[in-house]
Design an enzyme around this catalytic site. Structure first.
Site, PDB file in Angstrom:
ATOM      1  N   ASP A 208       0.862  -1.189   0.000  1.00 36.47           N
ATOM      2  CA  ASP A 208       0.000   0.000   0.000  1.00 36.47           C
ATOM      3  C   ASP A 208       0.899   1.241   0.000  1.00 36.47           C
ATOM      4  O   ASP A 208       1.019   1.937   1.010  1.00 36.47           O
ATOM      5  CB  ASP A 208      -0.917  -0.024   1.226  1.00 36.47           C
ATOM      6  CG  ASP A 208      -1.904   1.134   1.244  1.00 36.47           C
ATOM      7  OD1 ASP A 208      -2.076   1.782   0.187  1.00 36.47           O
ATOM      8  OD2 ASP A 208      -2.487   1.405   2.305  1.00 36.47           O
TER       9      ASP A 208
ATOM     10  N   CYS B 173      -3.231   4.580  -4.472  1.00 40.71           N
ATOM     11  CA  CYS B 173      -3.963   5.857  -4.520  1.00 40.71           C
ATOM     12  C   CYS B 173      -3.660   6.607  -5.809  1.00 40.71           C
ATOM     13  O   CYS B 173      -3.996   7.785  -5.939  1.00 40.71           O
ATOM     14  CB  CYS B 173      -3.623   6.714  -3.303  1.00 40.71           C
ATOM     15  SG  CYS B 173      -1.867   7.115  -3.143  1.00 40.71           S
TER      16      CYS B 173
END
Length: 447
Positions: free
Chosen positions: A370, A396
């Protein structure tokens, strides 16, 4: 070609959205028009010319998109906090999925075997973390608190915010009034907001320490509104509580599906949208398909948001994070829940030496990544060497995700099993996504 008029305006069909959420008219030289939506026919005027495209001003929507809705905020179009309130939430998420599809096809040159159901949650009052700009405007005779105006450096003059968690949104006007009366009102450029399950924390960035009169005023605000105020005069190490107390319950948020409560500091990174974060953690556990023998590596683990949930379902979960403060918080959270199978290491994953760290030499059956917006390119050779059964990449930024997935597939033989999007930031153009990959070792065993 767009049809011109005597008044200098043109008409044209909108075919897509830019990464910033502007409508694109592509007949002739492309024009980016804020407020226009795909499928609409609009009347617009070119307002600025550039080499590759022109900027446009929307004058009239001649044929509306079925996905057009009335914005839920009176400041939409002025405040830069949101870009897509005029597009239905369902259509927003569909547009974000199209952007992920396009990046995977164009950059990664790969298509997943399956598309995951889209993850969504509340679209109003969801934002529990925010960085608000602060500016004393002499002409207005007051301090403005809010997000920057869209495409401009000015702070929006807002009295409320529909996407902020209600407990934080209710503080915008009181903060404006309180800061206006401070002696250091021109020396407070920013407020960082954290809405925990048990408290609201506000970190005031101050360029000089407040004097005694200002301290009294701030303490009165803190008491009146039941919030926790912090001051930050320098780097993160300078953050301190405005009012020192013998003991104060730490900020925390829950992951009820995993019987977890994670403690955090007001400047720590936590996911913005509580409900979507809970769904994302649950999906991560589901996709990795762990068992009692699984050994999981969680890279860029932060305070243990994924690691601790994974530890509930695996033999061992190892989290790796560059920020020593977050590592300490993650270890504390593991100890609070008696998760002795969750271990954490401080390691800068951007450094070449990271590949040779002892924690990266162990055998892992599963890996979760992540990373920040830049992606995890430097770590891919190390991750590939581990040959995990499953690799879950949470991102993201669809561009860096696609680049890294392309490398894993074409350079290291991984298979892209599935991919999908989640709406962590409704009404914005932020695209959060995830991709599940399978290592060539699994394919070899199956053969």
């Amino acid at each position: 070609m767009p049809q011109g008029r005597v008044d200098g305006s043109e008409t044209g069909a909108v075919v897509a959205l830019t990464h910033e959420g502007d409508g694109i008219v592509r007949e002739g030289k492309a024009v980016f028009v804020p407020g226009a939506l795909p499928g609409e026919v609009i009347r617009f005027r070119r307002s600025a010319r550039h080499r590759q495209h022109d900027d446009g001003l929307l004058l009239e929507v001649l044929e509306k998109s079925a996905a057009r809705v009335t914005p839920g905020c009176a400041y939409f179009g002025i405040c830069g906090g949101c870009a897509l309130q005029h597009l239905s939430p369902e259509a927003q998420l569909a547009a974000k999925e199209r952007e992920l599809r396009d990046n995977l096809e164009r950059v990664a040159r790969v298509t997943p075997r399956a598309w995951l159901p889209r993850l969504a949650g509340p679209v109003w009052g969801y934002r529990r973390r925010a960085r608000l700009s602060v500016k004393y405007v002499a002409k207005k005779g007051r301090v403005l608190v809010g997000f920057r105006e869209r495409f401009k450096p000015y702070v929006s003059a807002i009295a409320s915010c529909e996407v902020l968690a209600p407990r934080a949104a209710a503080l915008i006007e009181p903060l404006s009034a309180a800061l206006t009366h401070l002696n250091i009102r021109e020396l407070v450029p920013q407020i960082e907001v954290s809405v925990a399950d048990n408290a609201v924390a506000l970190v005031l960035r101050v360029l000089t320490a407040p004097g005694s009169a200002d301290l009294l005023a701030l303490r009165a605000f803190e008491t009146q509104h039941g919030v926790r105020l912090y001051l930050q005069e320098g780097g993160l190490e300078s953050v301190r509580r405005l009012t020192e107390v013998p003991y104060e319950e730490p900020l925390r948020y829950a992951l009820p599906a995993f019987a977890l409560e994670l403690e955090f500091a007001p400047t720590d990174f936590i996911q913005v949208n509580r409900e979507v974060n809970e769904a994302l953690v649950a999906r991560a556990v589901e996709l990795l398909d762990l068992d009692a023998q699984s050994c999981v590596l969680d890279l860029y683990c932060g305070i243990g948001n994924f690691t601790l949930a994974l530890a509930r379902h695996a033999h061992t979960a190892v989290g790796v994070e560059a920020d020593e403060r977050l590592v300490a918080r993650a270890r504390h959270n593991a100890e609070r829940h008696a998760l002795g199978n969750a271990r954490f290491h401080r390691l800068d994953l951007g450094e070449p030496a990271a590949a040779h760290a002892s924690c990266m030499q162990k055998a892992y059956s599963h890996v979760l990544i992540d990373p920040p917006r830049a992606g995890a390119r430097a770590m891919l050779p190390t991750v590939a060497r581990l040959l995990p059964q499953r690799l879950l990449y949470i991102s993201c930024h669809p561009g860096s995700l696609a680049r890294d997935v392309g490398m894993l597939v074409h350079d290291y033989g991984f298979i892209l099993r599935s991919a999908g999007v989640l709406d962590m930031f409704p009404h914005t153009t932020h695209v959060e996504s995830l991709a599940l990959l399978e290592s060539p070792a699994v394919r070899g065993r199956a053969a």
